[in-house]
Design a protein around this motif. Structure first.
Motif, PDB file in Angstrom:
ATOM      1  N   ASP A  28       0.860  -1.177   0.000  1.00  0.00           N
ATOM      2  CA  ASP A  28       0.000   0.000   0.000  1.00  0.00           C
ATOM      3  C   ASP A  28       0.901   1.233   0.000  1.00  0.00           C
ATOM      4  N   ASP A  76       1.163   3.365   3.158  1.00  0.00           N
ATOM      5  CA  ASP A  76       1.656   2.782   4.416  1.00  0.00           C
ATOM      6  C   ASP A  76       3.062   3.330   4.700  1.00  0.00           C
ATOM      7  N   THR A 122      -4.673   4.908   6.860  1.00  0.00           N
ATOM      8  CA  THR A 122      -3.973   3.899   6.078  1.00  0.00           C
ATOM      9  C   THR A 122      -4.364   2.496   6.539  1.00  0.00           C
ATOM     10  N   TRP A 123      -3.906   1.510   5.789  1.00  0.00           N
ATOM     11  CA  TRP A 123      -4.112   0.117   6.156  1.00  0.00           C
ATOM     12  C   TRP A 123      -2.967  -0.348   7.043  1.00  0.00           C
ATOM     13  N   GLU A 124      -3.279  -1.136   8.066  1.00  0.00           N
ATOM     14  CA  GLU A 124      -2.257  -1.745   8.919  1.00  0.00           C
ATOM     15  C   GLU A 124      -2.291  -3.250   8.723  1.00  0.00           C
TER      16      GLU A 124
END
Length: 409
Positions: A293, A296, A395-397
């Motif tokens: 991503d 990230d 954001t994506w984790e």
């Protein structure tokens, strides 16, 4: 006199040797329609318009990447001629464009055309014509069928594998879940539903309390979301393309339904889905990934991201760098370049499929650490690994391990 004869003899021998080597070199070069000493003609079909147009950045990224390759000298001295047409995500239009590419433009093969229904519409045609339908941009399980469809190969993890991973997570962490399912009413959506049900096994019948399908021609899916909420479900399994995924996220927030939301990875792009839906409404959504991503922060200073940003700076400066589909296009383009390099001077359609079916533990820029590309003559599923992720903040984790949910065709 003798020295003159010797020189003539040496010259004649050298000439014979040169002719022999030249003939051998020519004999080693093998081309099918669409390939020459100077060019490799590649076809592509993308939804530059219509309900899936957010994916069009994939085609734009690929065009930019091949411009980069050409600027650097091409592949084994040959420039890529990338011809990409719009089908509006409409299967009849896909058929028209595929015929144009194969019969009129005379491309060597079609690469990374997008969508399950569009690719399904040309599946038999491409195999009858024996023209590679390579690295299709869809995770339908049926692309991994080397025996019946030897000219078609996927690239990304298949939808059933992905759904298996979600099902495993639900069984482990929410064994009493009541699941509501939204899916697109075609092979794409149905593949996800099958994967979920297979993954849940005997518990599927009791855990899935509601299912709603939508058509891509519908302007909104709000009514479907209302029906799913009314089922009393506390888990929402969402198999939709970005336009409808964003609508679902918005509507769920609006009606204050708070299920655990599982979103298929093909709609997990922050730029294409999350931002249009709203960051606040997207908190806690669970999805999965196999490419990095770009939002990230942990990847910011990696060689991958530096190379990706440098590529975009020069060849696609207007790209939305929050859109994971741009990273996808970047990674799959590298995979194709590797296959073409392996082909050397044998640019026949048969050799392209042979090389694509012989990739061992390969990695390309943009894939998550631990994700590798593997194929064989009987395994046409290049990537089968995913890692779960949860949306938090902006954001994506990623969490957990890289998991293989391998499902054969």
């Amino acid at each position: 006199m003798d020295s003159i004869r010797m020189r003539r003899g040496a010259f004649s021998a050298a000439l014979v040797l040169a002719v022999t080597l030249s003939t051998a070199a020519l004999a080693q070069k093998k081309y099918d329609t669409g390939a020459t000493d100077t060019e490799i003609k590649i076809g592509n079909i993308m939804p530059y318009s219509g309900p899936a147009s957010s994916y069009s950045v994939i085609g734009k990224t690929e065009a930019a990447y091949f411009n980069k390759i050409n600027a650097e000298g091409g592949i084994n001295g040959r420039k890529i001629n990338f011809i990409s047409y719009d089908d509006g995500y409409s299967p009849p239009k896909t058929v028209e464009q595929a015929r144009k590419l194969v019969e009129s433009d005379e491309v060597l093969f079609i690469f990374n055309s997008l969508g399950t229904p569009p690719n399904s519409a040309i599946h038999k045609y491409m195999n009858t014509k024996k023209v590679p339908q390579l690295f299709v941009a869809t995770g339908a399980t049926k692309w991994n069928d080397a025996k019946e469809f030897p000219w078609t190969m996927g690239w990304q993890p298949n939808y059933q594998s992905e759904a298996h991973i979600y099902a495993k997570y639900i069984l482990q962490n929410m064994p009493n879940a009541k699941i509501a399912v939204l899916y697109q009413n075609d092979d794409y959506g149905k593949d996800y539903v099958k994967g979920l049900k297979d993954g849940l096994g005997a518990k599927a019948a009791s855990m899935i309390v509601a299912e709603e399908s939508y058509e891509t021609t519908e302007p909104t899916i709000d009514s479907h979301i209302l029906k799913l909420k009314a089922s009393g479900a506390d888990v929402f399994f969402d198999a939709s393309i970005p336009k409808f995924a964003a609508q679902a996220i918005k509507k769920i927030a609006e009606i204050e339904w708070k299920p655990t939301h599982f979103l298929n990875n093909v709609s997990s792009s922050i730029g294409a889905t999350i931002k249009p839906a709203g960051m606040e409404a997207s908190q806690g959504i669970i999805s999965s990934a196999y490419v990095k991503d770009p939002t990230d922060p942990q990847w910011k200073n990696t060689d991958d991201l530096k190379a990706w940003n440098a590529f975009l700076d020069k060849y696609y400066p207007e790209a939305n760098r929050t859109d994971a589909n741009v990273m996808y296009g970047y990674a799959v383009s590298q995979s194709l370049v590797q296959v073409l390099k392996q082909c050397g001077d044998d640019l026949t359609r048969a050799n392209i499929m042979k090389q694509a079916a012989n990739i061992k533990n390969a990695t390309v820029g943009g894939l998550l650490p631990g994700v590798q590309i593997n194929t064989s003559p009987t395994d046409f599923a290049p990537i089968s690994q995913l890692q779960l992720m949860r949306f938090k903040g902006d954001t994506w984790e990623l969490f957990g391990d890289v998991i293989s949910g391998d499902v054969s065709g």
